[in-house]
Motif scaffolding. Sequence first.
Motif, mmCIF file in Angstrom:
data_model
loop_
_atom_site.group_PDB
_atom_site.id
_atom_site.type_symbol
_atom_site.label_atom_id
_atom_site.label_comp_id
_atom_site.label_asym_id
_atom_site.label_seq_id
_atom_site.Cartn_x
_atom_site.Cartn_y
_atom_site.Cartn_z
ATOM 1 N N LEU A 1 -3.754 -9.345 4.685
ATOM 2 C CA LEU A 1 -2.984 -8.542 5.635
ATOM 3 C C LEU A 1 -2.534 -7.227 5.008
ATOM 4 N N SER A 2 -2.055 -7.304 3.784
ATOM 5 C CA SER A 2 -1.613 -6.096 3.098
ATOM 6 C C SER A 2 -2.765 -5.114 2.925
ATOM 7 N N ASP A 3 -3.924 -5.628 2.507
ATOM 8 C CA ASP A 3 -5.100 -4.769 2.341
ATOM 9 C C ASP A 3 -5.532 -4.168 3.678
ATOM 10 N N GLY A 4 -5.461 -4.987 4.741
ATOM 11 C CA GLY A 4 -5.856 -4.501 6.055
ATOM 12 C C GLY A 4 -4.943 -3.402 6.565
ATOM 13 N N LEU A 5 -3.624 -3.569 6.371
ATOM 14 C CA LEU A 5 -2.676 -2.542 6.806
ATOM 15 C C LEU A 5 -2.872 -1.245 6.027
ATOM 16 N N GLN A 6 -3.133 -1.371 4.744
ATOM 17 C CA GLN A 6 -3.382 -0.175 3.940
ATOM 18 C C GLN A 6 -4.705 0.480 4.339
ATOM 19 N N GLY A 7 -5.717 -0.350 4.585
ATOM 20 C CA GLY A 7 -7.022 0.178 4.962
ATOM 21 C C GLY A 7 -7.002 0.896 6.295
ATOM 22 N N VAL A 8 -6.325 0.319 7.289
ATOM 23 C CA VAL A 8 -6.307 0.954 8.602
ATOM 24 C C VAL A 8 -5.524 2.257 8.566
ATOM 25 N N GLN A 9 -4.477 2.325 7.738
ATOM 26 C CA GLN A 9 -3.738 3.569 7.626
ATOM 27 C C GLN A 9 -4.593 4.652 6.967
ATOM 28 N N THR A 10 -5.358 4.264 5.950
ATOM 29 C CA THR A 10 -6.278 5.213 5.314
ATOM 30 C C THR A 10 -7.317 5.713 6.313
ATOM 31 N N ALA A 11 -7.832 4.794 7.129
ATOM 32 C CA ALA A 11 -8.831 5.175 8.128
ATOM 33 C C ALA A 11 -8.237 6.099 9.185
ATOM 34 N N ARG A 12 -6.988 5.847 9.589
ATOM 35 C CA ARG A 12 -6.341 6.716 10.583
ATOM 36 C C ARG A 12 -6.139 8.125 10.032
#
Length: 378
Positions: free
Chosen positions: A164-175
């Motif tokens: 979950l932590s990796d996913g939240l960081q990844g989606v913010q980077t993608a945004r």
Amino acid sequence: MRIWASALAIWAGLVLPAMAQTDPVFEARRAAQQIDMAGLALQDAKGAQDRVAALTQTVRAYESGLVALREGLRRAAIRQQAIQLELDARHEEVAQLLAVLVTMERSPETLLLLHPSGPVGTARSAMVLGEITPALQARAEALRSQLEEVALLHDLQVNAEQTLSDGLQGVQTARTALSQAISDRRDLPQRFAADADKLLQLLESSDTLEAFASGLTGLSADDALPPASNGFDQANGALPLPVQGVVLRKFQESDAAGITRPGMLLATAPQALVTTPDAATIRYLGPLLDYGNVIILEPAGDTLLVLAGMDQVFGSVGQVLPPGAPVGLMGGIDPKVTANGANLSEGGGSARTETLYIELRKANTPVDPAPWFRVRKE
């Protein structure tokens, strides 16, 4: 042999019924794989020819994975709690069953078969024991299965915290990358040039969304150009919603205060990406009255699609966008998730804290937008 019969009576109906048709462990693991795939897509998007399209798909993949993972973990937490409560409530019965099983394991079978009344009693004891032992073994297996499931669910929730932590960081980077790619984009066709002075005058003179939308139809439009979409009016429920979410209020449905609006309200997750359902021309974007940031799209002649309530909006007036093009981001902050799933057990919609308002206007008259979209309501 009364102790065996007593144990069976105590444990009658102890096995928990299945709580759901779909295994929450399977759901959570599949969602975690989706998040991992989104991470790979984010790396590939750096070299994509159309970075905006690639990053849009990446953000969508992250959002879907995070929603599915949260839901899987929420259901896993509920399942674990239900099993634990059942076991706690039957503590005495569990202790008795374990005592019986320990006694049977430690005592020689010949001793268990002996009966003080003699050979006839011993024969009867053998028959009863032969019938009861498999049933006790089945109950023991059920107990073992439940304890193993509790351990599995706990491990799943602990291990998913990093995903979950990796996913939240990844989606913010993608945004962030998507916002930059949109700013750098220069290849979109321009249907007309915006008249800034006229737009400002219209904003200052309009006190309702209806007044603004009605006045907008007469500004800067080049009627000689064809509409951006040729199939919008024939969508018949085939268009995707502009954002991942569920219908909170339908067209003309009253809210808690009794207020009705001629549009549809969607509940969405924080920072959710908003995209064009179909090809459309941007007629306006920016703050409008009390609706927050608004983007008004023209997908077809004499048709306006109003999307309101975003934190950020992308593009410029007059641009012609393809289907699925990003036009904004919702506000809010992505919720943090603890390993024990405490904030996931409140319900599937607990993470949908933002709302997007959708209004569809044809010939300056609001109509129900639902027939155009694939909608669902929780």
